[in-house]
Design a protein around this motif. Structure first.
Motif, short mmCIF file in Angstrom:
data_model
loop_
_atom_site.label_atom_id
_atom_site.label_comp_id
_atom_site.label_asym_id
_atom_site.label_seq_id
_atom_site.Cartn_x
_atom_site.Cartn_y
_atom_site.Cartn_z
N ALA A 133 0.83 -1.21 0.00
CA ALA A 133 0.00 0.00 0.00
C ALA A 133 0.86 1.25 0.00
O ALA A 133 0.51 2.27 -0.58
N GLY A 134 1.98 1.17 0.72
CA GLY A 134 2.90 2.31 0.73
C GLY A 134 2.84 3.15 1.97
O GLY A 134 3.37 4.26 2.01
N LEU A 135 2.21 2.65 3.03
CA LEU A 135 2.12 3.43 4.25
C LEU A 135 3.44 3.37 5.02
O LEU A 135 3.98 2.27 5.23
N TRP A 136 3.94 4.52 5.45
CA TRP A 136 5.11 4.52 6.31
C TRP A 136 4.65 4.16 7.69
O TRP A 136 3.99 4.94 8.38
N GLN A 137 4.98 2.97 8.15
CA GLN A 137 4.74 2.60 9.55
C GLN A 137 5.55 1.37 9.88
O GLN A 137 5.36 0.30 9.28
N PRO A 138 6.46 1.48 10.88
CA PRO A 138 7.22 0.31 11.30
C PRO A 138 6.32 -0.65 12.08
O PRO A 138 5.16 -0.33 12.40
N HIS B 67 13.77 -6.79 4.52
CA HIS B 67 13.05 -5.67 5.11
C HIS B 67 11.60 -5.98 5.44
O HIS B 67 10.81 -5.07 5.76
N GLY B 68 11.23 -7.26 5.34
CA GLY B 68 9.89 -7.68 5.76
C GLY B 68 8.78 -6.80 5.23
O GLY B 68 8.73 -6.48 4.03
N GLY B 69 7.89 -6.41 6.11
CA GLY B 69 6.74 -5.59 5.74
C GLY B 69 6.98 -4.12 5.98
O GLY B 69 6.03 -3.35 6.07
N PHE B 70 8.24 -3.72 6.06
CA PHE B 70 8.54 -2.31 6.32
C PHE B 70 9.61 -1.77 5.38
O PHE B 70 10.35 -0.85 5.73
N GLY B 71 9.65 -2.32 4.17
CA GLY B 71 10.65 -1.88 3.20
C GLY B 71 10.55 -0.41 2.86
O GLY B 71 11.53 0.33 2.89
N ILE B 72 9.34 0.04 2.54
CA ILE B 72 9.16 1.45 2.20
C ILE B 72 9.47 2.33 3.40
O ILE B 72 10.07 3.39 3.29
N THR B 73 9.09 1.83 4.57
CA THR B 73 9.29 2.58 5.80
C THR B 73 10.76 2.83 6.10
O THR B 73 11.13 3.88 6.64
N ILE B 74 11.60 1.87 5.75
CA ILE B 74 13.01 1.93 6.16
C ILE B 74 13.97 2.20 5.01
O ILE B 74 15.17 2.36 5.20
N HIS B 75 13.44 2.27 3.80
CA HIS B 75 14.31 2.20 2.61
C HIS B 75 15.41 3.23 2.53
O HIS B 75 16.54 2.90 2.16
#
Lengths: 348, 341
Positions: free
Chosen positions: A49-54, A311-319
């Motif tokens: 979805a693209g939500l930033w959330q760890p 990066h599991g389910g937080f790739g966009i969050t941590i990229h």
């Protein structure tokens, strides 16, 4: 000096861009090449979805929390730039819901306006007795990946559509450093039993009246195994599946029903939403992100691999934090090879 | 006495909601809505429909608060039901920002909207020209959907709706027992109320689906309100102007002001310009009156003059007006009984 990047998801492309930004001026001879079997819109990043959330807890992994913060701050800084719309970047507010009180997350001071939910707000979500409200960011893969690709193409980065079977295949012949951003399939390049798929499935709907993200949590079933609703710029993503060890990328009818029923129960207006698509993807899950150097034997020569995957389910969050860390590792390599006359500035 | 025949003049948010409340408080009444305009051509259709109250100088605060609370509660319930998308009602969060300190730190409605609190320093950094701010979550009624949904509910009760320009309330005498005046700006001519003044508002409705948060400047002139399909950008408050034609200079000015609050709006598409005249008054007129002419009486209930705050208080004033209609009916039944004696 040639650097090969394996993988064209958010990790591969952003690492390439970050490296170009950091080193192009210092090392004009630097050439970057991206190798991948899948490009946007067929990567794992495109389905997110693209939500930033760890995740809720960082398990004491402070390094990852810092990378998350660096990413958020970087994106927040881009919010007012003319590129924001093209990047698929925008602010969004929403709710995290629990059935019992939980400790505040590591990211409470990273996002904007973090607070607990009031009793009146909780009335909206029967069955949930505790929750958070905050404003975060959306970075839609379907826009961000093409934007990264365009920036890289402008800078002369070359793209190769191929399935890389080994590091040796892309190294040698002037390629001294390989960036391994191969996500869920990193195990093909080098076995890693710690890397496992965290299968997810989502339903895409048209529900333009939904302006908030709503993420529920079931502490027993684990992260993302509970309904969530994330409104994007074109459609809304319904989800809530995390199946550890499941490699199937086929949509499951059982998961569809579970997601649909639970999301409609969470937000009754969704009953009238039109379904426009469905997708399954494999989160590249690992106990911690693998971000490190490794010397690899490449025939007669020694090469370097910089791993940046898991990066599991937080790739966009941590990229972006990871991209900068990968760039720092490259900086060390370049210094050792005396490719850099002066050490890079303090930012690295 | 036969079932009372009630005519509601006006089919904007006030007329339609008042008609609906009357059918609920007086199920035996026959209600008819008469208006020269219906959605999508009413003033309400131009408005964004945000539930952020306007303060009426001459209406007691507790009364405004009661109206807002009733409206918010009623819409809140619909927003979380399966009807929400058809009715165009949805929650939206955002910020109200101020360049100089707001008159009141806590507006009277702060405990009715959700999660009201001051903005954090980090949030204010997004607005370098503003120094104070409030964050909260409120409701939005998108039009035309909300008006069309009210019309649908009215039809289900058997209420008739006719396009008709009423030039004088007396023309309805004989056909109807009670007249409810929800004519908005039309009340100036209809009942000769010189206290009712148009405050012209021009807005842009644009396609910018990535805008999920509202932003409002506390001066009330610049605002960004994301709706279901379009974002409303505003606006102007031109007191005494009757012009319904869009002004191109104003369009440019509104767009620039909104882009300075939210730069990504530069990428907005399909810009549509609309103009409405807020029917403004120092206090909302919710009042019974018995008109008298040549020995003949006509009971009237007024419900107009909501200015910039129509959506915010509509259900509260509709309920009050419906209650006044009930009083008119009792009075009619009383005098009807006396006539029989």
């Amino acid at each position: 000096m040639r650097v090969a990047i394996i993988g064209a998801g958010v990790i591969g492309l952003s690492s390439a861009l970050c490296i170009h930004q950091q080193f192009h001026g210092l090392l004009p001879s630097l050439e970057l090449e991206v190798y991948a079997d899948h490009f946007t819109p067929h990567t794992t990043s495109d389905g997110a979805a693209g939500l930033w959330q760890p995740y809720l807890s960082d398990h004491g992994n402070l390094q990852e929390t810092l990378w998350n913060k660096e990413t958020f701050d970087y994106l927040l800084g881009q919010l007012h730039s003319p590129a924001a719309k093209e990047m698929g970047l925008f602010l969004i507010s929403g709710y995290n819901l629990f059935t019992e009180p939980v400790p505040d997350p590591s990211w409470k001071n990273i996002v904007l306006g973090f607070r607990n939910l009031t009793p009146k707000e909780l009335e909206l979500f029967p069955g949930y007795s505790y929750g958070w409200f905050n404003t975060a960011l959306m970075l839609e893969g379907r826009s961000y990946l093409p934007w990264l690709t365009n920036r890289l193409t402008e800078k002369g980065v070359k793209f190769f559509h191929k399935k890389v079977e080994s590091f040796q295949e892309v190294s040698g012949d002037g390629v001294d450093v390989v960036l391994n951003c191969s996500g869920i399939r990193a195990g093909h390049l080098q076995p890693d039993p710690e890397l496992q798929p965290g299968r997810g499935q989502i339903i895409k709907v048209l529900a333009p009246w939904v302006k908030h993200f709503i993420i529920t949590h079931n502490l027993k079933s684990g992260i993302y195994n509970s309904p969530y609703i994330i409104p994007g710029s074109e459609f809304t993503v319904l989800g809530g599946v995390y199946q550890h060890g499941n490699w199937s990328e086929e949509n499951s009818a059982k998961d569809h029903k579970s997601i649909w029923d639970s999301c409609c129960q969470l937000l009754p207006p969704l009953q009238k939403a039109k379904i426009v698509g469905e997708w399954s993807g494999l989160r590249p899950a690992r106990p911690s992100v693998r971000l490190e150097r490794e010397r690899i034997g490449l025939g007669n020569l020694q090469g370097e691999v910089i791993h940046n995957y898991g990066h599991g389910g937080f790739g966009i969050t941590i990229h972006w934090g990871c991209a900068m860390a990968a760039a720092r590792l490259l900086g060390s390599i370049l210094q050792e090879k005396k490719q850099l006359a002066t050490p890079p500035g303090p930012r690295l | 006495m036969a079932p009372p025949k009630v005519a509601v003049v006006g089919a904007g948010v006030i007329g339609l909601s008042t008609a609906l409340c009357i059918t609920e408080t007086c199920p035996s009444c026959s209600v008819t809505v008469l208006s020269d305009q219906f959605s999508p051509n009413t003033t309400s259709d131009v408005a964004a429909g945000m539930l952020i109250p306007h303060t009426y100088p001459d209406t007691p605060t507790h009364r405004q608060k009661q109206w807002f609370k009733e409206t918010f509660t009623y819409l809140f319930a619909i927003s979380n039901s399966a009807e929400a998308s058809e009715a165009g009602i949805h929650l939206v969060s955002g910020w109200q920002v101020f360049k100089s300190p707001p008159k009141e730190e806590l507006p009277f409605w702060s405990d009715i909207v959700l999660g009201f609190r001051p903005m954090s320093e980090a949030e204010l950094q997004k607005f370098p020209q503003h120094r104070f701010g409030q964050a909260f979550t409120t409701l939005k009624c998108d039009c035309p959907p909300y008006l069309l949904w009210l019309e649908k509910r009215l039809e289900a009760t058997g209420t008739q709706m006719y396009t008709r320009k009423v030039a004088d309330l007396w023309e309805l005498h004989g056909e109807y027992d009670i007249v409810v005046n929800c004519a908005g700006m039309g009340a100036q001519q209809l009942v000769g109320d010189k206290q009712l003044i148009p405050v012209r508002g021009q807005v842009l409705k644009v396609h910018a689906p990535w805008v999920k948060l509202f932003i409002r400047d506390g001066d009330g002139l610049t605002y960004i309100y994301p709706g279901v399909h379009r974002v409303t950008l505003g606006g102007t408050r031109e007191k005494g102007s009757w012009s319904l034609s869009p002004d191109t200079g104003t369009t440019r000015d509104i767009f620039d002001r909104c882009c300075s609050l939210e730069p990504s709006l530069q990428g907005a598409q399909d810009i549509e310009v609309k103009v409405g005249l807020r029917p403004s008054r120092q206090c909302v007129r919710v009042q019974r009156e018995v008109l008298s002419q040549g020995g003949v009486k006509l009971p009237v209930v007024h419900n107009y003059g909501h200015g910039a705050g129509g959506f915010s208080v509509h259900w509260g004033t509709a309920k009050e007006a419906a209650h006044l209609v009930g009083e008119c009916i009792s009075a009619l039944q009383g005098s009807s009984l006396r006539a029989k004696l």
